[in-house]
Design a protein around this motif. Sequence first.
Motif, short mmCIF file in Angstrom:
data_model
loop_
_atom_site.label_atom_id
_atom_site.label_comp_id
_atom_site.label_asym_id
_atom_site.label_seq_id
_atom_site.Cartn_x
_atom_site.Cartn_y
_atom_site.Cartn_z
N GLY A 381 -13.04 0.21 -9.27
CA GLY A 381 -11.86 -0.40 -8.68
C GLY A 381 -11.93 -0.44 -7.16
N LEU A 382 -12.41 0.64 -6.57
CA LEU A 382 -12.60 0.67 -5.12
C LEU A 382 -13.71 -0.30 -4.71
N GLY A 383 -14.76 -0.37 -5.53
CA GLY A 383 -15.85 -1.28 -5.22
C GLY A 383 -15.43 -2.73 -5.21
N TYR A 384 -14.51 -3.11 -6.06
CA TYR A 384 -14.02 -4.48 -6.05
C TYR A 384 -13.30 -4.82 -4.74
N GLY A 385 -13.01 -3.79 -3.95
CA GLY A 385 -12.36 -4.02 -2.66
C GLY A 385 -10.93 -3.58 -2.64
N TYR A 386 -10.46 -2.98 -3.72
CA TYR A 386 -9.06 -2.61 -3.82
C TYR A 386 -8.93 -1.10 -4.07
N GLY A 387 -8.82 -0.72 -5.30
CA GLY A 387 -8.55 0.68 -5.62
C GLY A 387 -7.06 0.85 -5.80
N ASP A 388 -6.64 1.19 -7.03
CA ASP A 388 -5.21 1.32 -7.29
C ASP A 388 -4.70 2.66 -6.77
N ALA A 389 -3.42 2.92 -7.02
CA ALA A 389 -2.81 4.15 -6.51
C ALA A 389 -3.54 5.39 -7.01
N ASP A 390 -3.94 5.37 -8.28
CA ASP A 390 -4.62 6.55 -8.83
C ASP A 390 -5.97 6.78 -8.17
N ALA A 391 -6.71 5.71 -7.91
CA ALA A 391 -8.02 5.86 -7.28
C ALA A 391 -7.88 6.40 -5.86
N VAL A 392 -6.94 5.87 -5.10
CA VAL A 392 -6.77 6.34 -3.72
C VAL A 392 -6.20 7.76 -3.71
N ALA A 393 -5.36 8.10 -4.69
CA ALA A 393 -4.87 9.48 -4.79
C ALA A 393 -6.03 10.45 -4.99
N LEU A 394 -7.03 10.04 -5.76
CA LEU A 394 -8.22 10.88 -5.94
C LEU A 394 -8.94 11.07 -4.60
N ASP A 588 -2.57 -6.29 -4.15
CA ASP A 588 -3.45 -5.33 -4.82
C ASP A 588 -3.81 -4.16 -3.90
N GLN A 589 -3.43 -4.23 -2.64
CA GLN A 589 -3.69 -3.12 -1.71
C GLN A 589 -2.48 -2.18 -1.59
N ILE A 590 -1.31 -2.64 -2.01
CA ILE A 590 -0.09 -1.87 -1.77
C ILE A 590 -0.14 -0.50 -2.43
N GLY A 591 -0.58 -0.43 -3.69
CA GLY A 591 -0.62 0.85 -4.39
C GLY A 591 -1.48 1.86 -3.66
N GLY A 592 -2.63 1.44 -3.18
CA GLY A 592 -3.50 2.34 -2.44
C GLY A 592 -2.90 2.77 -1.13
N LEU A 593 -2.30 1.83 -0.41
CA LEU A 593 -1.66 2.18 0.87
C LEU A 593 -0.55 3.20 0.66
N ARG A 594 0.20 3.06 -0.39
CA ARG A 594 1.30 4.00 -0.65
C ARG A 594 0.76 5.42 -0.83
N GLN A 595 -0.43 5.55 -1.38
CA GLN A 595 -1.00 6.87 -1.64
C GLN A 595 -1.78 7.42 -0.45
N GLY A 596 -2.38 6.54 0.34
CA GLY A 596 -3.34 7.03 1.34
C GLY A 596 -2.95 6.88 2.78
N LEU A 597 -1.99 6.00 3.09
CA LEU A 597 -1.63 5.80 4.49
C LEU A 597 -0.74 6.94 4.96
#
Length: 749
Positions: A381-394, A588-597
């Motif tokens: 998921g990260l490789g596709y250029g995105y990564g959801d909330a769970d991936a960024v939380a990891l 598709d970036q919002i979930g990751g930003l919520r977890q990692g920013l």
Amino acid sequence: METPWRPLRHFVLKVHSRCDLACDHCYIYEHADQSWRGRPLVMAPETVRAAAGRIAQHAARHGLAQVGVVLHGGEPLLLGPRRLRALLTELHGTITGVCGLDLRMQTNAVRLDAALCELLLEFGVRVGVSLDGGRAENDRHRRYRNGATSHPQTLRGLALLRQPRFRPLYAGLLCTIDAANDPIAVYQALLAEEPPRIDLLLPHATWDTPPPQPVGPWLRTFHDRWAADDRPVPVRLFDSIRSLGLGGPSQSEAVGVDTGDVVVIETDGAWEEPDSMKTTGPAGGATGLTVFDASADDVTGLPAMRRRRAGLAALSATCRACELVRQCGGGLTAHRHRAGSGFDNPSVYCDDLKELIIAINEHPGPVAGDLGALPADAFDGLGYGYGDADAVALLADAELAVNRALVGEVAGETAAGGHLLAELERQAPEIFDEVLRHPFVRSWAVSCLDGGRDCDPDWAAAIAAAVAVRAGLPVEVPVRAHGGRIHLPTVGFFAAPAAEVTVSAAPGSFTLRWPGGRASVAGDAGARGWHAARWVTVDGVRILLEDADPYRDRLQHAATGHLDATAAGGWSSALRGAWEALSVDAPDQIGGLRQGLRAIVPLAPAPDGTLRSATSRHAFGALGIARTDPAELAVLLVHEFQHTKLGAVLDLIDLVPDDAGGDRLKVGWRPDPRPVEAALQGAYAHLAVADVWRRRADRDGGDQSRKLFRTYRDWTGEAIGALRTGDRLTPAGKRFVGRMADTVGSWAA
């Protein structure tokens, strides 16, 4: 309904309107639309010329890097070698001067021979072959008009494609599902032909002409056997569903929100929607336009094509409310049709698709290479250029573990504050972790361990005091001033009147004491010299506006000083506006930003007015940005967050081999050749930026948006190509960059 602009990238040319087989499940001849009866047998040279010209015109107008053209029918091999050569010569001569040309053919292969293979090889035409399984399964539908089997002839053609000389032509197999066939027998028969890919086609049906029986159990059985065999060959339907679940692209129009970038040109030059629409009724898919009187741009403006580009808004309320909608996408447009309500329905295969999607989501893919602490799905998921909330939380949790280890190493060597940390962690573990997640805690620790000149080893006491204050623990911590201030990370700073200030914490308040004075802070009631940390809440996400941390200067550009209330308010407004833009341009970036920013560091603006932003490998979740308008700020947030994500991945997994340090790659965004890791970082950031401009171009159709999309897309694609040559990547790196290539390829194909 507002629909986006999007160019056409895939053109299906009906080069022959008749077939040498009489398959009873064929949507061309056996379904509601019978317009084939009035069309020319073959596409005339002048029609080929006009079609090629329209495709080239469209590619040039929209700066397309590549278009795909599929030769279809009927049966395209009925053209014969002479007419086929003339057609391929025209297409190549007209289109390749403008952009790349991906030529393919879909055939039953019964007429395929060595001479035709040589011709297809000459023009680089990749061949997909229709096959429904072994002889018994294939004979259920794919027979000659007199009822004779076509299976041996098709296998003879496939044997040619498997020969080493012609193997480059072999694109894969297309199998139309029949639930009456044994899925395992079909799976084994298809696999025996050694295809590079398998396409499973749901038999075309609507609510008015539903399928005779469910296909969900058949698909799940096929999938489970395929998964148990470690996925020996790509299956486009399965791979698309999994990719969509990870934020990646779809490889099939059968699932995912229809991009509306496929169009058919019939033998008479008529523009039409995809052939599946022929099952919806007479003249299903007809547009009334031809290549002689209308451009491809004219086609994209038609209501039917606009509906195909409307995304989730074009789906029924039932679909929009479904948690699987982003993977299913409502299914194929034609399969939603019902007399009276049109396409405002779920797919007639809704239950079948749900069963398959759940099965796929329950089977994570195999791990290739060492992916460290990241599950394969998160990594991809990260490789596709995105990564959801769970991936960024990891990633965030892994970075927290790094911070804890580094702080422990530094604090273990200091007297001030270090002895408190273990006890504070025991009493308030969640607050302790929140403070240690602060990006510049790691910057400080790395500076100390590297012998940095400005390292203050006693800053461990400031970390301890921050935990005590936030947790309201009755603890006293002496904190030494740094640059005339004491700074408690995530809490605030105090203009210290002495070299050391004691922080006395208590529930709901704390006191600052120094020789000859004291100040109390309770809630929002500050004290003279005390400046509380500035937090901005955006869509429920708390982001620290970090304008004071002494270790925030590790970024490439200079940070501003402490912001006054007006400047801070301006930042709050700009961030909220940028977040609104992101919800449209980078959903598709919002979930990751919520977890990692974690923090925004305001940077001093560039003297020449250019945009300015930066990140540090040792400050996960902190983005340095010079303030700009919300639309530009949204782009910078995405760009820099890509860097912070990839930095965290690189902390966990080697994507670039150790011996690649001296290698340099030429990249489009810099005049100087870049090290491999820097090229990877740039490509990953520009991939996300290209996606933002792609969506903006889809929405506004503006020339500037299109130009910026093409620029960033081309930079990214060229860098990916260079990264994938030689041994510049580890096995995990090849997998990661391969996923990036999938995303870019879904735009450019």
